[in-house]
Design an enzyme around this catalytic site. Sequence first.
Site, PDB file in Angstrom:
ATOM      1  N   LYS A 142      20.080  -5.583  -8.642  1.00  0.00           N
ATOM      2  CA  LYS A 142      22.012  -5.514  -9.199  1.00  0.00           C
ATOM      3  C   LYS A 142      22.585  -5.042  -7.935  1.00  0.00           C
ATOM      4  O   LYS A 142      22.572  -4.787  -6.827  1.00  0.00           O
ATOM      5  CB  LYS A 142      21.862  -4.066  -9.886  1.00  0.00           C
ATOM      6  CG  LYS A 142      20.351  -2.600  -9.747  1.00  0.00           C
ATOM      7  CD  LYS A 142      21.920  -1.952  -8.759  1.00  0.00           C
ATOM      8  CE  LYS A 142      21.102  -0.634  -8.260  1.00  0.00           C
ATOM      9  NZ  LYS A 142      22.119   0.035  -7.044  1.00  0.00           N
ATOM     10  N   ASP A 183      17.242   4.335 -11.913  1.00  0.00           N
ATOM     11  CA  ASP A 183      18.037   3.121 -11.567  1.00  0.00           C
ATOM     12  C   ASP A 183      17.400   2.409 -12.857  1.00  0.00           C
ATOM     13  O   ASP A 183      17.728   1.446 -13.513  1.00  0.00           O
ATOM     14  CB  ASP A 183      17.979   2.369 -10.187  1.00  0.00           C
ATOM     15  CG  ASP A 183      19.403   2.804  -9.694  1.00  0.00           C
ATOM     16  OD1 ASP A 183      20.365   3.629  -9.970  1.00  0.00           O
ATOM     17  OD2 ASP A 183      19.286   2.419  -8.080  1.00  0.00           O
TER      18      ASP A 183
END
Length: 255
Positions: free
Chosen positions: A11, A122
């Site tokens: 990401k 995350d």
Amino acid sequence: MHCVQVRSYAKINWSLRITGKRPDGFHDLETVFQTISLHDDLTFTPADRTTLTCDDPTIPTDDTNLVLRAARAVNAAPVAIELRKRIPAGGGLGGGSSNAAATLMALGNGDLRDIALHLGSDVPFFLLGGTAYATGRGEVLTPLPPMTGIPLLLVLPEEGVLTKDAFARITRYSPPLGLAAYRDFANFTNDFEEPVFATLPRLRELKERLLENGAFYASMSGSGSTLFGAFVNAESRDAAAAGFTDVRFEKAETI
Ligand code: C5P
């Protein structure tokens, strides 16, 4: 179970504001996560006991690795796990968190969100993927309209940043802007840049070079040290890459 192969995508953070410090020691964030095409590969094969091997000898394969912690957290039947690593570790690209989420999805079932957050702030995002607005530690997630196919240049400096240290350098908090503000790139920012650039000034130069070389937006990802540039097309991204002969880079796109 047969042999299962999955991709584990990295990401970037389009934007990241640190909005406060919490009583539990973590920080509240307001961020926009984005899955990108750069990925690791994970293979799960039934075995007598659960093991992890990795083609990158610098990655620990003991019980500190989030892949093994994820496999144990879902009480999976024993599997031999092979990890082919391409996402650089410690770069703000969420590699370990993505590997953990991919393992939860391959071996677990039901609602995995609480287990994911327990493994790392995350990890819940990687259960969702795409483009998402997040608050809390990053686990209060709202999907945003997809922003697929944007060409990216990822600049990967040798200098690493420890997330814990980057948070420790934050002395001021930013008020949240609210989801609607993120329709406009002009509101995107990364609160880790100032404190991290203060100790690693070369990172600021690399970000500026991405903009000088034609990126319509450039930022550090997460707590760094990866810098990314976003480009209007692959040709301009490829032309910009020629300006980065002195540092490792990867081409990618949003997915
Ligand atoms: O959740 P994760 O294990 O990725 O966090 C690593 C460290 O980063 C935490 O121990 C904490 O010091 C810091 N952190 C934080 N606030 C967050 C996420 C991480 O303070 N929202």
